[in-house]
Design a protein around this motif. Sequence first.
Motif, PDB file in Angstrom:
ATOM      1  N   ILE A  20       0.850  -1.186   0.000  1.00 43.16           N
ATOM      2  CA  ILE A  20       0.000   0.000   0.000  1.00 43.16           C
ATOM      3  C   ILE A  20       0.884   1.234   0.000  1.00 43.16           C
ATOM      4  O   ILE A  20       1.752   1.384   0.870  1.00 43.16           O
ATOM      5  CB  ILE A  20      -0.921   0.024   1.234  1.00 43.16           C
ATOM      6  CG1 ILE A  20      -1.658  -1.310   1.389  1.00 43.16           C
ATOM      7  CG2 ILE A  20      -1.909   1.176   1.136  1.00 43.16           C
ATOM      8  CD1 ILE A  20      -2.385  -1.449   2.700  1.00 43.16           C
ATOM      9  N   ALA A  21       0.683   2.104  -0.958  1.00 40.75           N
ATOM     10  CA  ALA A  21       1.462   3.337  -1.014  1.00 40.75           C
ATOM     11  C   ALA A  21       1.214   4.163   0.230  1.00 40.75           C
ATOM     12  O   ALA A  21       0.070   4.359   0.652  1.00 40.75           O
ATOM     13  CB  ALA A  21       1.094   4.133  -2.266  1.00 40.75           C
ATOM     14  N   GLY A  22       2.291   4.649   0.834  1.00 42.58           N
ATOM     15  CA  GLY A  22       2.184   5.481   2.016  1.00 42.58           C
ATOM     16  C   GLY A  22       2.369   4.743   3.326  1.00 42.58           C
ATOM     17  O   GLY A  22       2.513   5.367   4.370  1.00 42.58           O
ATOM     18  N   VAL A  23       2.381   3.414   3.280  1.00 45.88           N
ATOM     19  CA  VAL A  23       2.532   2.628   4.497  1.00 45.88           C
ATOM     20  C   VAL A  23       3.976   2.147   4.611  1.00 45.88           C
ATOM     21  O   VAL A  23       4.518   1.539   3.685  1.00 45.88           O
ATOM     22  CB  VAL A  23       1.579   1.418   4.509  1.00 45.88           C
ATOM     23  CG1 VAL A  23       1.851   0.531   5.719  1.00 45.88           C
ATOM     24  CG2 VAL A  23       0.138   1.896   4.516  1.00 45.88           C
ATOM     25  N   ILE A  24       4.599   2.441   5.736  1.00 49.98           N
ATOM     26  CA  ILE A  24       5.966   2.002   6.020  1.00 49.98           C
ATOM     27  C   ILE A  24       5.907   1.059   7.211  1.00 49.98           C
ATOM     28  O   ILE A  24       5.297   1.374   8.239  1.00 49.98           O
ATOM     29  CB  ILE A  24       6.881   3.201   6.313  1.00 49.98           C
ATOM     30  CG1 ILE A  24       7.007   4.075   5.048  1.00 49.98           C
ATOM     31  CG2 ILE A  24       8.260   2.748   6.761  1.00 49.98           C
ATOM     32  CD1 ILE A  24       7.827   5.336   5.248  1.00 49.98           C
ATOM     33  N   SER A  25       6.513  -0.109   7.072  1.00 45.17           N
ATOM     34  CA  SER A  25       6.425  -1.107   8.136  1.00 45.17           C
ATOM     35  C   SER A  25       7.795  -1.721   8.399  1.00 45.17           C
ATOM     36  O   SER A  25       8.692  -1.681   7.567  1.00 45.17           O
ATOM     37  CB  SER A  25       5.422  -2.201   7.764  1.00 45.17           C
ATOM     38  OG  SER A  25       5.949  -3.035   6.747  1.00 45.17           O
ATOM     39  N   ARG A  26       7.898  -2.333   9.572  1.00 49.39           N
ATOM     40  CA  ARG A  26       9.103  -3.081   9.920  1.00 49.39           C
ATOM     41  C   ARG A  26       8.699  -4.221  10.827  1.00 49.39           C
ATOM     42  O   ARG A  26       8.015  -4.024  11.830  1.00 49.39           O
ATOM     43  CB  ARG A  26      10.140  -2.184  10.595  1.00 49.39           C
ATOM     44  CG  ARG A  26      11.508  -2.824  10.733  1.00 49.39           C
ATOM     45  CD  ARG A  26      12.550  -1.804  11.183  1.00 49.39           C
ATOM     46  NE  ARG A  26      12.243  -1.243  12.472  1.00 49.39           N
ATOM     47  CZ  ARG A  26      12.537  -1.834  13.644  1.00 49.39           C
ATOM     48  NH1 ARG A  26      13.151  -3.010  13.640  1.00 49.39           N
ATOM     49  NH2 ARG A  26      12.239  -1.255  14.778  1.00 49.39           N
ATOM     50  N   SER A  27       9.111  -5.431  10.470  1.00 49.29           N
ATOM     51  CA  SER A  27       8.728  -6.636  11.207  1.00 49.29           C
ATOM     52  C   SER A  27       9.972  -7.240  11.851  1.00 49.29           C
ATOM     53  O   SER A  27      10.754  -7.915  11.180  1.00 49.29           O
ATOM     54  CB  SER A  27       8.072  -7.640  10.257  1.00 49.29           C
ATOM     55  OG  SER A  27       7.759  -8.835  10.925  1.00 49.29           O
ATOM     56  N   PRO A  28      10.186  -7.018  13.154  1.00 51.25           N
ATOM     57  CA  PRO A  28      11.472  -7.386  13.751  1.00 51.25           C
ATOM     58  C   PRO A  28      11.627  -8.829  14.196  1.00 51.25           C
ATOM     59  O   PRO A  28      12.730  -9.242  14.558  1.00 51.25           O
ATOM     60  CB  PRO A  28      11.547  -6.463  14.972  1.00 51.25           C
ATOM     61  CG  PRO A  28      10.125  -6.226  15.346  1.00 51.25           C
ATOM     62  CD  PRO A  28       9.337  -6.249  14.073  1.00 51.25           C
ATOM     63  N   GLY A  29      10.570  -9.638  14.205  1.00 52.69           N
ATOM     64  CA  GLY A  29      10.724 -10.998  14.715  1.00 52.69           C
ATOM     65  C   GLY A  29       9.596 -11.902  14.296  1.00 52.69           C
ATOM     66  O   GLY A  29       8.612 -11.463  13.694  1.00 52.69           O
ATOM     67  N   GLY A  30       9.730 -13.190  14.629  1.00 56.29           N
ATOM     68  CA  GLY A  30       8.756 -14.164  14.186  1.00 56.29           C
ATOM     69  C   GLY A  30       8.208 -15.050  15.282  1.00 56.29           C
ATOM     70  O   GLY A  30       7.719 -16.153  15.002  1.00 56.29           O
ATOM     71  N   ARG A  31       8.253 -14.601  16.552  1.00 59.79           N
ATOM     72  CA  ARG A  31       7.738 -15.422  17.651  1.00 59.79           C
ATOM     73  C   ARG A  31       6.240 -15.646  17.465  1.00 59.79           C
ATOM     74  O   ARG A  31       5.484 -14.691  17.279  1.00 59.79           O
ATOM     75  CB  ARG A  31       8.010 -14.736  18.984  1.00 59.79           C
ATOM     76  CG  ARG A  31       7.434 -15.461  20.199  1.00 59.79           C
ATOM     77  CD  ARG A  31       7.734 -14.688  21.477  1.00 59.79           C
ATOM     78  NE  ARG A  31       9.155 -14.726  21.785  1.00 59.79           N
ATOM     79  CZ  ARG A  31       9.719 -15.646  22.574  1.00 59.79           C
ATOM     80  NH1 ARG A  31       8.973 -16.595  23.115  1.00 59.79           N
ATOM     81  NH2 ARG A  31      11.004 -15.622  22.816  1.00 59.79           N
ATOM     82  N   PRO A  32       5.764 -16.890  17.528  1.00 62.90           N
ATOM     83  CA  PRO A  32       4.328 -17.157  17.346  1.00 62.90           C
ATOM     84  C   PRO A  32       3.469 -16.364  18.327  1.00 62.90           C
ATOM     85  O   PRO A  32       3.704 -16.387  19.538  1.00 62.90           O
ATOM     86  CB  PRO A  32       4.225 -18.666  17.609  1.00 62.90           C
ATOM     87  CG  PRO A  32       5.568 -19.213  17.279  1.00 62.90           C
ATOM     88  CD  PRO A  32       6.536 -18.140  17.681  1.00 62.90           C
ATOM     89  N   GLY A  33       2.515 -15.622  17.785  1.00 65.34           N
ATOM     90  CA  GLY A  33       1.619 -14.828  18.609  1.00 65.34           C
ATOM     91  C   GLY A  33       2.182 -13.522  19.100  1.00 65.34           C
ATOM     92  O   GLY A  33       1.483 -12.754  19.765  1.00 65.34           O
ATOM     93  N   ASP A  34       3.434 -13.247  18.790  1.00 65.69           N
ATOM     94  CA  ASP A  34       4.092 -12.013  19.247  1.00 65.69           C
ATOM     95  C   ASP A  34       4.945 -11.460  18.110  1.00 65.69           C
ATOM     96  O   ASP A  34       6.121 -11.159  18.283  1.00 65.69           O
ATOM     97  CB  ASP A  34       4.939 -12.301  20.482  1.00 65.69           C
ATOM     98  CG  ASP A  34       5.503 -11.033  21.116  1.00 65.69           C
ATOM     99  OD1 ASP A  34       4.924  -9.949  20.885  1.00 65.69           O
ATOM    100  OD2 ASP A  34       6.523 -11.122  21.813  1.00 65.69           O
ATOM    101  N   ASP A  35       4.337 -11.347  16.938  1.00 63.51           N
ATOM    102  CA  ASP A  35       5.086 -10.973  15.742  1.00 63.51           C
ATOM    103  C   ASP A  35       4.466  -9.776  15.031  1.00 63.51           C
ATOM    104  O   ASP A  35       4.517  -9.678  13.803  1.00 63.51           O
ATOM    105  CB  ASP A  35       5.194 -12.162  14.778  1.00 63.51           C
ATOM    106  CG  ASP A  35       3.835 -12.751  14.423  1.00 63.51           C
ATOM    107  OD1 ASP A  35       2.822 -12.362  15.045  1.00 63.51           O
ATOM    108  OD2 ASP A  35       3.782 -13.614  13.512  1.00 63.51           O
ATOM    109  N   ASP A  36       3.884  -8.852  15.798  1.00 64.15           N
ATOM    110  CA  ASP A  36       3.302  -7.666  15.181  1.00 64.15           C
ATOM    111  C   ASP A  36       4.382  -6.830  14.513  1.00 64.15           C
ATOM    112  O   ASP A  36       5.455  -6.601  15.084  1.00 64.15           O
ATOM    113  CB  ASP A  36       2.602  -6.802  16.225  1.00 64.15           C
ATOM    114  CG  ASP A  36       1.263  -7.375  16.656  1.00 64.15           C
ATOM    115  OD1 ASP A  36       0.954  -8.513  16.258  1.00 64.15           O
ATOM    116  OD2 ASP A  36       0.545  -6.699  17.402  1.00 64.15           O
TER     117      ASP A  36
END
Length: 1007
Positions: free
Chosen positions: A152-168
């Motif tokens: 989506i244009a305009g959305v900047i995100s960063r995903s720092p980890g992959g723990r199940p249920g704690d990966d926002d």
Amino acid sequence: MKNKFMNKFLLTLIIVIAGGLFSSLYAQSLTVTGKIVDMNDEVMPGVNIVETGTTNGAISDINGNFKITVSSSKSVLVFSFIGYEDQEIAVGKQRNLNVKMLESGVDLEEVVVVGYGSQKKASVVGAISTADAKELQNTGTTNLTQAIGGRIAGVISRSPGGRPGDDDASIYIRGIASYNSGTSSPLVLVDGIERDYSQIDPEDIETFSVLKDASATAVFGVRGANGVILITTKRGETSKPVVDLRASFTMNTPMNLPDKLGSYDFARLKNEALMNVGEVPEYNSYDLDMYRTGASPYTHPDNDYIGDLLKNVSTKQQYNLTVRGGTPFVRYYVSANYVDEKGIYKTFDNDDYNSNVYFKRYGMRTNLDFNVTKTTVFGVDLSGRLEERHDNDAEKGLYESMVRLPPNYLNYVNPNGTYGGKLNVVNPYAALSRYGYNHSKRNVFEAVIKLNQKLDFITKGLSARAMFGFVSNMASRRDITERPELWEYTKDGQYVIVSEETPVRIDTSAGPHRRNITTEFAVNYERKFGAHAVTGLLAFNQLSQYNNEALPIGYINYVGRITYGYKNKYLAEFNAGYNGSVQFAEGKRYGFFPAFSLGWVVSEENFWNKDSKIFDYMKIRGAYGEVGNDKIGSDKYYYLQTYPMLTSNRPSFGIDNNPENRIYEGKEGNLDVTWERARKLNVGIDMRFFNSKLALTVDAFTEKRVNILDYDRSISTIYGMLGATDGNKGFPPQNLGEVRNSGFEIDASFNDRIGKVSYYVKGNMSFARNKVLKKGEEPQTYSWTSAIGRKVGQRFGMITDGFYNTQEEIAALPSRFSSNLKLGDLKYRDINDDGVIDSYDVAPIGKTRLPEIMYGFTFGGSWKGVDWQIFFQGAAITDLYVNGYGYWEFTNTGSVMKHHLGRWTPDNKENATYPSLSPTTSKQNHRLSTFWLKNGNYLRLKNMQIGYTLPTSWTKKARIASARIYVSGTNLLTFAGFKEYDPESNDGGNTSYPQMRNYSVGLNLKF
């Protein structure tokens, strides 16, 4: 005779009239049948057919056939299917129709969800981007925030980890425009109600809109400054029930695991580090030989914590069942979903409980719409979710210990069967055996009641609606804690007790319990007067947020919107929100936030060449307005004087002379504290080319955020108060900060067909850069140490100029950070030219952790039942600060990594990639500097999916409307400048649960 004749005449007349009436009624009601196919002449089951102006509808069967009874030959049928253009066909004299559905291109009649309503895309003058719900669903993720970045244009995100249920993932709209931490997240509404959205099943999503400029967000007033995400869930349709079953199985493998060295390399590098500072080596030749040969694994262990204790593959299962349909009276959408994701830890020696990480989610949703009358629709939405998160009792320290601990530090298990250990560290093997677990449950219940009433009897186009929303979020925990007896087994074969056994303890707790109650009333008006189109909105919205026993937070919002269009050519819009927040003192609680926008559809002008085969459509738009943000800090009620509890240095009274708790006069209140105010300007252009096959949207924006809450650190403590930033004492914060944030966005798509192959290409790119204009910082000795004029989150550190290669270099430029500089230490630039290195040489360095550029592009298509989609995501202009256990040597009983082999030595000074080693934390080397900033740019093959829809001739025998099987992968390839960490990870020591690579196989059945 006359009477008899009259009776016969009347009877005949009645029969003729009745016959004519019944004949007329029969003629008006007629049956239409037909068959529906796609562009490849494949039959299409599940297509909705609706008679316009009525609730009468049908749906095509497994063979694409349909049958519908319409009111007359003047009826018009609308054929619709997701991903295809609507087809309108007048019945006329036709009784059998052959319908060919066309895949949708860029539809200007498409309805876009906006604040408190919806608009046609052609009339939108605000900056609004939408995501394809089907693409979000194809990602296979269980966390919706993981599916947004780059789409989506305009959305900047960063995903720092992959723990199940704690990966926002962290989500920002157009970057960051405030330097207050935790205040830059967008407002998220699901079906008009504020609620958590990360764990919403993507299969339930109908639309996903991102509102970015003031024109789009002003109606949210004090809460819209950081942008708004609007999500609507699927609803029922007037058709036969359509049952959709989806199931997938996923294998997860960890990415970017630390590359640790074994015990032999650890020992020899530790000796080298000790000798570098003039100390005696710790390991003798016998020790080194034992480590090298592995001849004595108990006295000289060589543990590979990552390889020994992590699985190569973990699993995830997802199931989703939906039923969608309706009658002229009620339309329904019902769904149920289940997710079970396992962690990557191995478990040992314990059949009593699971010490691995896992996450489970059970969800249900029911959306009902009742046509109470022809003008009244009553809606009831109910959804519930149970989330279970299970973790080892060592929690996040478990993975950290695997990264941190030297390979020779302890035995997993000693020769006598006891667990190995040392003080103040976690034996990860023991933790995965007998450390207990933490198990939390989160129950979410959401209910929305809606009433929509058309008021055409008052004036055409007038309608009203009311909504009541309730969201309840309850949490509970059940933890089991135990610790086994730990023994150290020394090099000479002796046992030393480290800690006694701790018996099993069970702890339970409840909370927090959070509730949101929303009430909303609105009046809408929409009408055309010849060439003039007018819409209006007046709305009232009230939100109350409760969190346990704390005082509730409340908002009141009065909303107004007026839009005007002339010949679909000239567009104007005014939006405003008048908002109140209990965060502020009386007299400061309400604010007015207006926005104005104009649009010009150039392609509707007479001078536009309507016959052009290249240029189809052009709209120029602009908007200016003000929006607010009341999430201005971590505290509430800044206008109140605080009275904290004195818990240390307490006075003693009475005979027993026991210290007593007392309150004291804390931070002053500030009656003038108010919300941040964002003044936003946006200019955009929308274009369509080649019969709308190519679409291009470009936006440029600038925002000035004022009234940012900050402490005035320029006031001297001589005034008699403690430091300005003291949490409980000192001066109150003030609205004195300012930030400017500017950038641009590009969003493009192209779809076409070559023979029987249809394909599409989509791409978007977002750029946002900010600058601090005002800040409450203390007076600076040197201009380069000031944060004013810098980016939000600008790093300040040392600029590295290589290594000290000679004693003469050390003598010429000494450092106050260390009195014992050694050869191979980092050499810093003397910024202030005073001949010595110290804190006055700190300067702005590198880039921020949040990327300034986010981009993504998708290539997809279909051919004879085969479909594919390939999605790339990337980020640029960002740095990663590496430090701590995963990068620095021997830090706090830390280990060494493969990159330490490139350390500076007298023989390797020309090719050194790392400073000379230090046996403990180095005051000279281990500090923020350009040497530890690594390139955070990346391009990632985020998702790829290939599917095959079986021919209906195969599936219809099983009464299956369609069957699709697919394989997909996530995080398949990553191209990054720095490869030791995942490019989206947090600054630090790479000690967070790793990001995962996923391989999935799935099945989708429709009945």
